[in-house]
Design an enzyme around this catalytic site. Sequence first.
Site, PDB file in Angstrom:
ATOM      1  N   CYS A  57       0.981  -1.093   0.074  1.00  7.42           N
ATOM      2  CA  CYS A  57       0.089   0.365   0.002  1.00  7.42           C
ATOM      3  C   CYS A  57       0.859   0.711   0.240  1.00  7.42           C
ATOM      4  O   CYS A  57       1.951   1.042   1.349  1.00  7.42           O
ATOM      5  CB  CYS A  57      -1.036   0.164   0.690  1.00  7.42           C
ATOM      6  SG  CYS A  57      -1.943   1.898   1.549  1.00  7.42           S
ATOM      7  N   CYS A  86      -3.270   7.495  -1.596  1.00  4.46           N
ATOM      8  CA  CYS A  86      -4.922   7.713  -2.456  1.00  4.46           C
ATOM      9  C   CYS A  86      -5.466   7.956  -1.531  1.00  4.46           C
ATOM     10  O   CYS A  86      -7.006   9.138  -1.816  1.00  4.46           O
ATOM     11  CB  CYS A  86      -5.236   6.754  -2.789  1.00  4.46           C
ATOM     12  SG  CYS A  86      -3.680   5.397  -3.323  1.00  4.46           S
ATOM     13  N   THR A 102      -4.680   5.074   7.046  1.00  2.00           N
ATOM     14  CA  THR A 102      -3.259   4.943   6.389  1.00  2.00           C
ATOM     15  C   THR A 102      -2.280   5.362   5.762  1.00  2.00           C
ATOM     16  O   THR A 102      -2.259   6.489   5.777  1.00  2.00           O
ATOM     17  CB  THR A 102      -3.724   3.764   4.596  1.00  2.00           C
ATOM     18  OG1 THR A 102      -4.583   2.678   5.156  1.00  2.00           O
ATOM     19  CG2 THR A 102      -2.909   3.588   3.803  1.00  2.00           C
ATOM     20  N   GLU A 115      -0.307   1.525   9.027  1.00  9.37           N
ATOM     21  CA  GLU A 115      -1.196   1.774   9.485  1.00  9.37           C
ATOM     22  C   GLU A 115      -0.967   2.817  10.741  1.00  9.37           C
ATOM     23  O   GLU A 115      -0.746   2.142  12.041  1.00  9.37           O
ATOM     24  CB  GLU A 115      -2.918   0.704  10.187  1.00  9.37           C
ATOM     25  CG  GLU A 115      -2.152   0.087   8.161  1.00  9.37           C
ATOM     26  CD  GLU A 115      -2.896   0.442   7.333  1.00  9.37           C
ATOM     27  OE1 GLU A 115      -3.768   1.419   7.674  1.00  9.37           O
ATOM     28  OE2 GLU A 115      -2.993  -0.164   6.255  1.00  9.37           O
ATOM     29  N   HIS A 160     -12.184   5.374  -2.485  1.00  6.76           N
ATOM     30  CA  HIS A 160     -11.313   4.485  -2.525  1.00  6.76           C
ATOM     31  C   HIS A 160     -11.552   3.719  -2.751  1.00  6.76           C
ATOM     32  O   HIS A 160     -10.913   2.668  -3.262  1.00  6.76           O
ATOM     33  CB  HIS A 160     -12.014   5.323  -0.776  1.00  6.76           C
ATOM     34  CG  HIS A 160     -10.194   4.698  -0.422  1.00  6.76           C
ATOM     35  ND1 HIS A 160      -8.928   5.208  -0.934  1.00  6.76           N
ATOM     36  CD2 HIS A 160     -10.461   3.798   0.453  1.00  6.76           C
ATOM     37  CE1 HIS A 160      -8.055   4.927  -0.121  1.00  6.76           C
ATOM     38  NE2 HIS A 160      -8.396   4.013   0.718  1.00  6.76           N
ATOM     39  N   TYR A 217      -8.752   1.145  -5.120  1.00  9.58           N
ATOM     40  CA  TYR A 217      -8.100  -0.434  -4.880  1.00  9.58           C
ATOM     41  C   TYR A 217      -7.880  -1.186  -6.438  1.00  9.58           C
ATOM     42  O   TYR A 217      -7.469  -2.108  -6.281  1.00  9.58           O
ATOM     43  CB  TYR A 217      -9.337  -1.326  -4.100  1.00  9.58           C
ATOM     44  CG  TYR A 217      -9.140  -0.724  -2.500  1.00  9.58           C
ATOM     45  CD1 TYR A 217      -9.603   0.219  -1.572  1.00  9.58           C
ATOM     46  CD2 TYR A 217      -8.142  -1.706  -1.461  1.00  9.58           C
ATOM     47  CE1 TYR A 217      -9.145   0.681  -0.561  1.00  9.58           C
ATOM     48  CE2 TYR A 217      -8.227  -1.933   0.028  1.00  9.58           C
ATOM     49  CZ  TYR A 217      -8.752  -0.588   0.165  1.00  9.58           C
ATOM     50  OH  TYR A 217      -8.149   0.312   1.948  1.00  9.58           O
ATOM     51  N   CYS A 232      -4.979  -0.271  -6.930  1.00  9.49           N
ATOM     52  CA  CYS A 232      -3.688  -0.878  -6.632  1.00  9.49           C
ATOM     53  C   CYS A 232      -3.333  -2.232  -5.685  1.00  9.49           C
ATOM     54  O   CYS A 232      -2.152  -2.844  -6.226  1.00  9.49           O
ATOM     55  CB  CYS A 232      -3.861   0.013  -5.188  1.00  9.49           C
ATOM     56  SG  CYS A 232      -4.360  -0.449  -3.232  1.00  9.49           S
ATOM     57  N   GLU A 248      -6.726  -5.662   4.466  1.00  4.83           N
ATOM     58  CA  GLU A 248      -6.670  -3.570   4.343  1.00  4.83           C
ATOM     59  C   GLU A 248      -8.264  -3.948   2.926  1.00  4.83           C
ATOM     60  O   GLU A 248      -8.577  -3.272   3.002  1.00  4.83           O
ATOM     61  CB  GLU A 248      -5.182  -2.958   4.152  1.00  4.83           C
ATOM     62  CG  GLU A 248      -6.051  -1.954   3.994  1.00  4.83           C
ATOM     63  CD  GLU A 248      -5.155  -0.413   3.187  1.00  4.83           C
ATOM     64  OE1 GLU A 248      -4.451  -0.882   2.474  1.00  4.83           O
ATOM     65  OE2 GLU A 248      -4.632   0.130   3.932  1.00  4.83           O
TER      66      GLU A 248
HETATM   67 FE1  SF4 Z   1      -3.145   1.968   0.138  1.00  2.31          FE
HETATM   68 FE2  SF4 Z   1      -4.595   1.299  -1.925  1.00  2.31          FE
HETATM   69 FE3  SF4 Z   1      -5.769   2.359   0.032  1.00  2.31          FE
HETATM   70 FE4  SF4 Z   1      -4.169   3.189  -2.011  1.00  2.31          FE
HETATM   71  S1  SF4 Z   1      -6.546   2.064  -2.258  1.00  2.31           S
HETATM   72  S2  SF4 Z   1      -3.963   3.709  -0.032  1.00  2.31           S
HETATM   73  S3  SF4 Z   1      -2.490   1.681  -1.970  1.00  2.31           S
HETATM   74  S4  SF4 Z   1      -5.362   0.393  -0.113  1.00  2.31           S
HETATM   75 FE    FE Z   2      -6.919   1.629   2.038  1.00  2.00          FE
END
Ligand code: SF4
Ligand code: FE
Length: 482
Positions: free
Chosen positions: A99, A103, A190, A256, A291, A295, A297, A445
């Site tokens: 992570c 974001c 985060t 976190e 958000h 993800y 990500c 997460e």
């Molecule tokens: Fe972390 Fe993914 Fe959330 Fe971005 S979207 S803060 S990389 S978990």
């Molecule tokens: Fe997150």
Amino acid sequence: MMMTATEYEASLRKLSLKVYMFGKRVKNVVDDPIIRPSMNAVAKTYEMAQLPEYEDIMTATSHISGKKINRFTHIHQSTEDLIKKAKMGRLLGSLTGCCFQRCVGVDSLNALSIVTWNIDQKYGTEYYKRFIKYLEYVQENDLTCDGAMTDPKGDRSLPPHKQADPDMFMRVKEVKDDGIIVCGAKAHQTGAVNSHEIIIMPTIAMQEADKDYAISFALPSDAEGITYIMGRQSCDTRKLEASELDRGNLFYGGHEALCVFDNVFVPWERVFMFREYDFAGQLVEKFASYHRQSYACKSGVGDVLIGAAQTAAEYNGAHKASHIKDKIIEMNHLNETLFCGAIACGCEGKKEASGTFCVDTLLANISKQNVTRLPYEIARLAQDIAGGLIVTLPSAEDFKSEETGKWIEKYFKGRSDVSIEDRFRILRLIENITLGTAAVGYLTESMHGAGSPQAQRVMIARLVDMAAKQKLAKGLCGIEKA
Ligand code: SF4
Ligand code: FE
């Protein structure tokens, strides 16, 4: 001005954050060996934005200043922007294997750009103007913001004002001429200690009795009265070990923290919602939708895990077995399914009244619901392919020891042309992503970040047009005239 990764690191050194970990105050946050990999991951968002070949994905043109800015500070002006945000997330997830934290900031900025406008339309307030001024500051200085939503929540059966402890949700404790005093905490934050700013939003929809909890504001992360308590992660202290071999991911990680607000002063120019309880739910919904798309990500981290599983199979010679090939195909299928959802909700995005583009809420929720499940299946397959050695591998010290090293070398050798050390490294990486520090980001997460699975199911139930579906069915079988 866009910051370089080095400038970002230097900017963090200027903050005086109050951070605790393992019962002690962390005096040097940036160089702490446990925290530093998470700083490296955020720094990647700065580094990549400097590279011409990634300019299109990593940067955008500010709609307020017209200047080139890091996409992590951009307000989406089109569906194309939303799609690029998803691609940026996948890219960074794949480069860091964890992570990268930034974001939450861009998602809260976008949510506020919509909701501050909407509050003004109803109440004649001036939140949007305030917000834009704040946004200019964030864009101009290329700041990392922690978007802070999750309150501790106490007894889940009770609304904020009925909690035994009034601080279970962030609240206004005192109103002054020049601002407000707030109390409360935000959990699971985060990237909190890698952030310059913290943006507070409510965590649930609220009624009038909860109006003191219907607040949103932004503060410098080192504002007086804020304390950070770092969350533990499995295998975190491996980062303190002399050998890098047991770390898995040598460079990056997430973090976190619990952020406690003990009588913190917020000046009015930093307040974006004040007791407009009827907009708390909207702010939650917008932030969550953005958000949930972010993800994407996880498909980037999935890329790393799939690459690791394939490599582990090649290292022990199992890669040609048809069931291994099929498991890799399945991992790719699941991973691309995650990406499809993130792209789709961006494609179907719409322009809000403020001019900001927002993702399609239903598709964003569907996408995140997949994220609560598919990485677990991908991780299961990676562990299946990797074999038991990811949890029985002796330590790097045993590997290096004169007494035992030779036995490890002899008996944990896979293919004779692959070094045992390479096998060690790839198995540790799989361990890191599916069981160790990166599992926080890849698995738990994925489950709870941007809302736990049930939060998405509630939204799915609310957003699907069930009457239309029934009408279709009834029409086709003759219960109703089509
Ligand atoms: Fe972390 Fe993914 Fe959330 Fe971005 S979207 S803060 S990389 S978990
Ligand atoms: Fe997150």
